[in-house]
Scaffold this motif. Structure first.
Motif, PDB file in Angstrom:
ATOM      1  N   ALA A  45       0.851  -1.193   0.000  1.00 23.90           N
ATOM      2  CA  ALA A  45       0.000   0.000   0.000  1.00 23.90           C
ATOM      3  C   ALA A  45       0.889   1.246   0.000  1.00 23.90           C
ATOM      4  O   ALA A  45       1.989   1.249   0.548  1.00 23.90           O
ATOM      5  CB  ALA A  45      -0.904  -0.007   1.216  1.00 23.90           C
ATOM      6  N   LEU A  46       0.406   2.278  -0.638  1.00 26.81           N
ATOM      7  CA  LEU A  46       1.154   3.529  -0.726  1.00 26.81           C
ATOM      8  C   LEU A  46       0.746   4.467   0.412  1.00 26.81           C
ATOM      9  O   LEU A  46      -0.389   4.430   0.884  1.00 26.81           O
ATOM     10  CB  LEU A  46       0.872   4.209  -2.061  1.00 26.81           C
ATOM     11  N   SER A  47       1.651   5.316   0.804  1.00 28.05           N
ATOM     12  CA  SER A  47       1.313   6.342   1.788  1.00 28.05           C
ATOM     13  C   SER A  47       0.458   7.406   1.100  1.00 28.05           C
ATOM     14  O   SER A  47       0.455   7.512  -0.137  1.00 28.05           O
ATOM     15  CB  SER A  47       2.592   6.971   2.344  1.00 28.05           C
ATOM     16  N   PRO A  48      -0.279   8.210   1.868  1.00 26.90           N
ATOM     17  CA  PRO A  48      -1.102   9.263   1.239  1.00 26.90           C
ATOM     18  C   PRO A  48      -0.281  10.230   0.389  1.00 26.90           C
ATOM     19  O   PRO A  48      -0.748  10.673  -0.661  1.00 26.90           O
ATOM     20  CB  PRO A  48      -1.738   9.971   2.437  1.00 26.90           C
ATOM     21  N   THR A  49       0.934  10.533   0.814  1.00 22.89           N
ATOM     22  CA  THR A  49       1.783  11.433   0.022  1.00 22.89           C
ATOM     23  C   THR A  49       2.160  10.784  -1.305  1.00 22.89           C
ATOM     24  O   THR A  49       2.128  11.438  -2.350  1.00 22.89           O
ATOM     25  CB  THR A  49       3.049  11.793   0.813  1.00 22.89           C
ATOM     26  N   LEU A  54       1.613  10.260  -7.149  1.00 22.45           N
ATOM     27  CA  LEU A  54       1.350   9.425  -8.319  1.00 22.45           C
ATOM     28  C   LEU A  54       0.078   9.849  -9.047  1.00 22.45           C
ATOM     29  O   LEU A  54      -0.006   9.763 -10.266  1.00 22.45           O
ATOM     30  CB  LEU A  54       1.285   7.956  -7.918  1.00 22.45           C
ATOM     31  N   GLY A  55      -0.930  10.306  -8.292  1.00 22.95           N
ATOM     32  CA  GLY A  55      -2.130  10.844  -8.921  1.00 22.95           C
ATOM     33  C   GLY A  55      -1.803  12.069  -9.757  1.00 22.95           C
ATOM     34  O   GLY A  55      -2.331  12.251 -10.856  1.00 22.95           O
ATOM     35  N   PRO A  90      -6.677   3.614  -3.419  1.00 21.57           N
ATOM     36  CA  PRO A  90      -7.879   4.112  -4.099  1.00 21.57           C
ATOM     37  C   PRO A  90      -7.704   5.499  -4.714  1.00 21.57           C
ATOM     38  O   PRO A  90      -8.274   5.785  -5.761  1.00 21.57           O
ATOM     39  CB  PRO A  90      -8.941   4.125  -2.996  1.00 21.57           C
ATOM     40  N   PHE A  91      -6.918   6.350  -4.092  1.00 21.38           N
ATOM     41  CA  PHE A  91      -6.757   7.709  -4.610  1.00 21.38           C
ATOM     42  C   PHE A  91      -5.997   7.705  -5.928  1.00 21.38           C
ATOM     43  O   PHE A  91      -6.419   8.321  -6.909  1.00 21.38           O
ATOM     44  CB  PHE A  91      -6.036   8.578  -3.576  1.00 21.38           C
ATOM     45  N   VAL A  92      -4.872   6.990  -5.961  1.00 18.97           N
ATOM     46  CA  VAL A  92      -4.092   6.938  -7.199  1.00 18.97           C
ATOM     47  C   VAL A  92      -4.867   6.192  -8.280  1.00 18.97           C
ATOM     48  O   VAL A  92      -4.789   6.539  -9.459  1.00 18.97           O
ATOM     49  CB  VAL A  92      -2.687   6.336  -6.966  1.00 18.97           C
ATOM     50  N   ARG A  93      -5.654   5.197  -7.897  1.00 18.75           N
ATOM     51  CA  ARG A  93      -6.453   4.464  -8.887  1.00 18.75           C
ATOM     52  C   ARG A  93      -7.478   5.398  -9.538  1.00 18.75           C
ATOM     53  O   ARG A  93      -7.652   5.390 -10.753  1.00 18.75           O
ATOM     54  CB  ARG A  93      -7.166   3.284  -8.233  1.00 18.75           C
ATOM     55  N   GLN A  94      -8.155   6.207  -8.718  1.00 23.10           N
ATOM     56  CA  GLN A  94      -9.178   7.082  -9.270  1.00 23.10           C
ATOM     57  C   GLN A  94      -8.568   8.134 -10.193  1.00 23.10           C
ATOM     58  O   GLN A  94      -9.083   8.387 -11.275  1.00 23.10           O
ATOM     59  CB  GLN A  94      -9.979   7.754  -8.151  1.00 23.10           C
ATOM     60  N   HIS A  95      -7.456   8.718  -9.798  1.00 18.17           N
ATOM     61  CA  HIS A  95      -6.842   9.740 -10.646  1.00 18.17           C
ATOM     62  C   HIS A  95      -6.229   9.132 -11.907  1.00 18.17           C
ATOM     63  O   HIS A  95      -6.305   9.735 -12.983  1.00 18.17           O
ATOM     64  CB  HIS A  95      -5.805  10.543  -9.855  1.00 18.17           C
ATOM     65  N   ALA A  96      -5.647   7.950 -11.800  1.00 21.46           N
ATOM     66  CA  ALA A  96      -5.107   7.288 -12.995  1.00 21.46           C
ATOM     67  C   ALA A  96      -6.241   6.886 -13.937  1.00 21.46           C
ATOM     68  O   ALA A  96      -6.115   7.017 -15.158  1.00 21.46           O
ATOM     69  CB  ALA A  96      -4.275   6.075 -12.587  1.00 21.46           C
ATOM     70  N   ALA A  97      -7.365   6.419 -13.378  1.00 22.58           N
ATOM     71  CA  ALA A  97      -8.524   6.071 -14.214  1.00 22.58           C
ATOM     72  C   ALA A  97      -9.094   7.321 -14.874  1.00 22.58           C
ATOM     73  O   ALA A  97      -9.476   7.287 -16.053  1.00 22.58           O
ATOM     74  CB  ALA A  97      -9.586   5.367 -13.375  1.00 22.58           C
ATOM     75  N   ASN A  98      -9.160   8.425 -14.134  1.00 22.70           N
ATOM     76  CA  ASN A  98      -9.634   9.685 -14.715  1.00 22.70           C
ATOM     77  C   ASN A  98      -8.728  10.122 -15.862  1.00 22.70           C
ATOM     78  O   ASN A  98      -9.208  10.560 -16.910  1.00 22.70           O
ATOM     79  CB  ASN A  98      -9.685  10.789 -13.658  1.00 22.70           C
ATOM     80  N   SER A  99      -7.429   9.997 -15.667  1.00 27.39           N
ATOM     81  CA  SER A  99      -6.477  10.365 -16.712  1.00 27.39           C
ATOM     82  C   SER A  99      -6.680   9.488 -17.948  1.00 27.39           C
ATOM     83  O   SER A  99      -6.675   9.989 -19.080  1.00 27.39           O
ATOM     84  CB  SER A  99      -5.058  10.207 -16.179  1.00 27.39           C
ATOM     85  N   LEU A 100      -6.885   8.214 -17.724  1.00 27.92           N
ATOM     86  CA  LEU A 100      -7.115   7.291 -18.835  1.00 27.92           C
ATOM     87  C   LEU A 100      -8.433   7.606 -19.541  1.00 27.92           C
ATOM     88  O   LEU A 100      -8.517   7.561 -20.773  1.00 27.92           O
ATOM     89  CB  LEU A 100      -7.101   5.857 -18.316  1.00 27.92           C
ATOM     90  N   ASN A 101      -9.465   7.953 -18.783  1.00 26.72           N
ATOM     91  CA  ASN A 101     -10.754   8.326 -19.385  1.00 26.72           C
ATOM     92  C   ASN A 101     -10.619   9.577 -20.246  1.00 26.72           C
ATOM     93  O   ASN A 101     -11.190   9.652 -21.335  1.00 26.72           O
ATOM     94  CB  ASN A 101     -11.808   8.534 -18.301  1.00 26.72           C
ATOM     95  N   ALA A 141      -4.013  17.376 -12.242  1.00 23.07           N
ATOM     96  CA  ALA A 141      -2.745  17.318 -11.513  1.00 23.07           C
ATOM     97  C   ALA A 141      -2.777  18.216 -10.285  1.00 23.07           C
ATOM     98  O   ALA A 141      -2.306  17.832  -9.210  1.00 23.07           O
ATOM     99  CB  ALA A 141      -1.595  17.715 -12.438  1.00 23.07           C
ATOM    100  N   VAL A 142      -3.354  19.399 -10.428  1.00 21.14           N
ATOM    101  CA  VAL A 142      -3.463  20.313  -9.287  1.00 21.14           C
ATOM    102  C   VAL A 142      -4.384  19.721  -8.217  1.00 21.14           C
ATOM    103  O   VAL A 142      -4.070  19.743  -7.019  1.00 21.14           O
ATOM    104  CB  VAL A 142      -3.966  21.706  -9.753  1.00 21.14           C
ATOM    105  N   LYS A 143      -5.511  19.160  -8.636  1.00 22.62           N
ATOM    106  CA  LYS A 143      -6.446  18.543  -7.686  1.00 22.62           C
ATOM    107  C   LYS A 143      -5.780  17.366  -6.969  1.00 22.62           C
ATOM    108  O   LYS A 143      -5.935  17.203  -5.763  1.00 22.62           O
ATOM    109  CB  LYS A 143      -7.719  18.062  -8.393  1.00 22.62           C
ATOM    110  N   ALA A 144      -5.056  16.532  -7.701  1.00 20.72           N
ATOM    111  CA  ALA A 144      -4.386  15.380  -7.088  1.00 20.72           C
ATOM    112  C   ALA A 144      -3.307  15.836  -6.120  1.00 20.72           C
ATOM    113  O   ALA A 144      -3.155  15.269  -5.037  1.00 20.72           O
ATOM    114  CB  ALA A 144      -3.789  14.481  -8.165  1.00 20.72           C
ATOM    115  N   ASN A 145      -2.569  16.864  -6.484  1.00 18.32           N
ATOM    116  CA  ASN A 145      -1.526  17.378  -5.600  1.00 18.32           C
ATOM    117  C   ASN A 145      -2.119  17.941  -4.312  1.00 18.32           C
ATOM    118  O   ASN A 145      -1.498  17.860  -3.254  1.00 18.32           O
ATOM    119  CB  ASN A 145      -0.699  18.442  -6.325  1.00 18.32           C
TER     120      ASN A 145
END
Length: 160
Positions: A45-49, A54-55, A90-101, A141-145
Motif C-alpha cells: 500500500a502507498l502512503s497518502p503522500t 502518483l495521482g 484508491p486515490f491513485v487508482r481514481q486519478h489514474a482512471a480519470n487520466s485514462l478516461n 494534476a493540481v487537484k491530485a496534488n
C-alpha cells in the motif's frame, strides 16, 4: 589422458523420480496463494503522500506528452500508470482512471477531427482538442496534488 571435470554449462543427469506418498487420484496439498513468492510480487500500500504524487503524475505525464506528440503518446503514459498503480491505493487508482478516461475521449475526438480535416474544420478542431485535454490534465494534476477527489469535466467514466 585423464578425464576432464564436467563444466558448469554441461547438463547433469536428472535424478530418478521419487514415488508419491499420495494415494492414487488425490492431489497433494497446495501452498496458500502467494507462498514462496518474493516480496516484490505483492503490491504494498502507498502512503497518502505517494498516492497524491502518483495521482499528480498520472495527469502530468499525458499533459506533457499530448502537445509534444500531437496527441499520440498521452494515452501510453496514462495506461502505464493505471496498470502499474491501480491496486496500490484508491486515490491513485481514481486519478489514474480519470487520466485514462480523458485520454480515451481525447483519442476519439482526435480521430473525429482527423476525419473532419477533409472539410477543413478538423484543422481547427484537432489542436483545440489537444489544448482542452491538456488543460483538463493540468486541472487534474493540481487537484491530485492538493489531495482532492475529482471527476474531470466532459468525461464519461469508461475506466473505473
Amino acid at each position: 589422458m585423464s578425464e576432464h571435470p564436467q563444466l558448469p554449462h554441461q547438463s547433469q543427469p536428472a535424478p530418478p523420480p521419487q514415488p508419491s506418498s499420495q494415494p492414487h487420484g488425490q492431489t497433494p496439498p497446495q501452498p496458500p496463494p502467494g507462498a514462496g513468492l518474493p516480496p516484490g510480487y505483492t503490491p504494498a500500500a502507498l502512503s497518502p503522500t505517494e498516492e497524491r504524487n502518483l495521482g499528480m503524475v498520472a495527469h502530468l505525464v499525458p499533459a506533457v506528452l499530448l502537445p509534444l506528440s500531437a496527441g499520440t503518446l498521452g494515452f501510453v503514459g496514462s495506461l502505464v500508470i493505471y496498470l502499474m498503480y491501480k491496486d496500490r491505493g484508491p486515490f491513485v487508482r481514481q486519478h489514474a482512471a480519470n487520466s485514462l478516461n480523458v485520454q480515451i475521449i481525447t483519442a476519439i475526438l482526435l480521430v473525429a477531427s482527423s476525419v473532419l480535416m477533409l472539410v477543413l474544420i478538423g484543422f481547427i478542431a484537432y489542436p483545440l482538442v489537444i489544448i482542452v485535454a491538456t488543460v483538463i490534465h493540468i486541472m487534474g494534476a493540481v487537484k491530485a496534488n492538493n489531495g482532492e477527489w475529482w471527476q474531470p469535466p466532459m468525461t464519461p467514466q469508461i475506466v473505473r
